[in-house]
Design a protein around this motif. Structure first.
Motif, short mmCIF file in Angstrom:
data_model
loop_
_atom_site.label_atom_id
_atom_site.label_comp_id
_atom_site.label_asym_id
_atom_site.label_seq_id
_atom_site.Cartn_x
_atom_site.Cartn_y
_atom_site.Cartn_z
N LEU A 96 19.12 6.42 3.11
CA LEU A 96 19.52 5.02 3.29
C LEU A 96 18.71 4.36 4.40
N PRO A 97 18.54 5.02 5.56
CA PRO A 97 17.70 4.41 6.60
C PRO A 97 16.25 4.20 6.16
N GLY A 98 15.72 5.15 5.38
CA GLY A 98 14.35 5.00 4.89
C GLY A 98 14.21 3.82 3.96
N ALA A 99 15.16 3.68 3.04
CA ALA A 99 15.13 2.55 2.11
C ALA A 99 15.29 1.23 2.87
N SER A 100 16.18 1.22 3.85
CA SER A 100 16.39 0.00 4.64
C SER A 100 15.13 -0.40 5.39
N LYS A 101 14.42 0.59 5.91
CA LYS A 101 13.18 0.32 6.64
C LYS A 101 12.14 -0.31 5.70
N HIS A 102 11.99 0.26 4.51
CA HIS A 102 11.04 -0.30 3.55
C HIS A 102 11.44 -1.71 3.14
N LEU A 103 12.73 -1.93 2.92
CA LEU A 103 13.20 -3.26 2.55
C LEU A 103 12.96 -4.27 3.66
N ALA A 121 0.84 -1.21 0.00
CA ALA A 121 0.00 0.00 0.00
C ALA A 121 0.87 1.25 0.00
N GLU A 122 2.09 1.14 0.47
CA GLU A 122 3.04 2.26 0.50
C GLU A 122 3.66 2.42 -0.88
N PRO A 123 3.47 3.58 -1.54
CA PRO A 123 3.99 3.78 -2.90
C PRO A 123 5.50 3.56 -3.03
N GLN A 124 6.28 3.95 -2.05
CA GLN A 124 7.73 3.76 -2.16
C GLN A 124 8.10 2.28 -2.15
N ARG A 125 7.33 1.48 -1.46
CA ARG A 125 7.61 0.04 -1.47
C ARG A 125 7.28 -0.55 -2.84
N GLN A 183 19.32 5.70 -3.73
CA GLN A 183 19.71 6.76 -4.65
C GLN A 183 18.70 6.89 -5.80
N GLU A 184 18.32 5.77 -6.38
CA GLU A 184 17.38 5.77 -7.50
C GLU A 184 16.04 6.41 -7.12
N LEU A 185 15.60 6.15 -5.89
CA LEU A 185 14.30 6.63 -5.45
C LEU A 185 14.36 7.96 -4.70
N GLY A 186 15.58 8.48 -4.52
CA GLY A 186 15.73 9.76 -3.84
C GLY A 186 15.30 9.73 -2.38
N MET A 187 15.64 8.64 -1.71
CA MET A 187 15.30 8.52 -0.29
C MET A 187 16.57 8.28 0.51
#
Length: 120
Positions: free
Chosen positions: A44-51, A15-19, A38-42
């Protein structure tokens, strides 16, 4: 009824668009978190959380490659979503069939109008 935590349900997780964006990038193959961030402009901690959320619901797998951790799409986790969306396939097919019939009618009307004007 309370909503399930995003870490326990693939539907809530995507449901989260970034995911969804992360999953779309991973369709092309494994990538390290730094590339995804980098690709998504977020951050590193934010990307790690989504992953982490995507990994916990079974949509992403991770493997070590030297000092890097590579993340890849685990399409098996998408099965419940695919099956649910597949239930709407008949609806969409019928809608597209109706749209196609409408477009064909418009084309025929235009053709008839053009022919009538030429005859005048």
């Amino acid at each position: 009824m309370a909503r399930a935590a995003t870490t326990s349900d693939a539907f809530n997780a995507i449901a989260e668009p970034q995911r969804r964006d992360i999953l779309a990038l991973l369709r092309a193959g494994e990538r390290p978190v730094t590339d995804l961030a980098q690709e998504l402009g977020m951050s590193l901690p934010g990307a790690s959380k989504h992953l982490r959320v995507l990994r916990e619901v079974g949509l992403v797998r991770v493997r070590g490659a030297g000092k890097q951790r590579l993340y890849g799409l685990d399409a098996r986790g998408l099965r419940p979503i695919h099956e649910w969306v597949g239930g709407f396939e008949r609806f969409w097919a019928e809608s597209f069939d109706r749209l196609d019939a409408y477009v064909q009618d418009l084309k025929q009307t235009r053709q008839d109008l053009k022919q009538t004007r030429q005859e005048e």
